[in-house]
Design a protein around this motif. Structure first.
Motif: not given
Length: 110
Positions: A18-39
């Motif tokens: 689900s989208v909610v699960e995706l957002v939670k995972k992205l919050d945890v992994l944010f440092d991996r892509f914090k300097n990139d543009n995200i799609i």
């Protein structure tokens, strides 16, 4: 969740959860892509209600404040209902176009 990095753009494709699960995972992994543009590619998911799309709002705001683009790709939403703070487009090409325009604006100081 599939990560695909191309230059300064990270494409994150969600296939099942689900989208909610995706957002939670992205919050945890944010440092991996914090300097990139995200799609965020949600094209393989079913119809997505507004209350699930707005789950991306905090992540999008944080990312945009850091002067990076954050674009959601899906054709399974009502675009008229989308909040102005979120950039939601129906195709990957439009997502790349948005990022290109936003990078030009940042380069010009807008």
């Amino acid at each position: 969740m599939i990560f695909d990095k191309q230059d300064n753009i990270t494409v994150i494709t969600q296939e099942k959860a689900s989208v909610v699960e995706l957002v939670k995972k992205l919050d945890v992994l944010f440092d991996r892509f914090k300097n990139d543009n995200i799609i965020i590619c949600l094209t393989s998911l079913r119809q997505i209600p507004l209350n699930e799309i707005v789950e991306f709002l905090n992540l999008s705001n944080t990312h945009r404040q850091a002067k990076n683009s954050f674009v959601i790709v899906t054709d399974k939403v009502n675009f008229d209902d989308m909040p102005d703070e979120l950039v939601v487009v129906p195709t990957m090409q439009e997502a790349y176009d948005i990022i290109e325009m936003e990078e030009m604006e940042r380069d010009l100081g807008f």
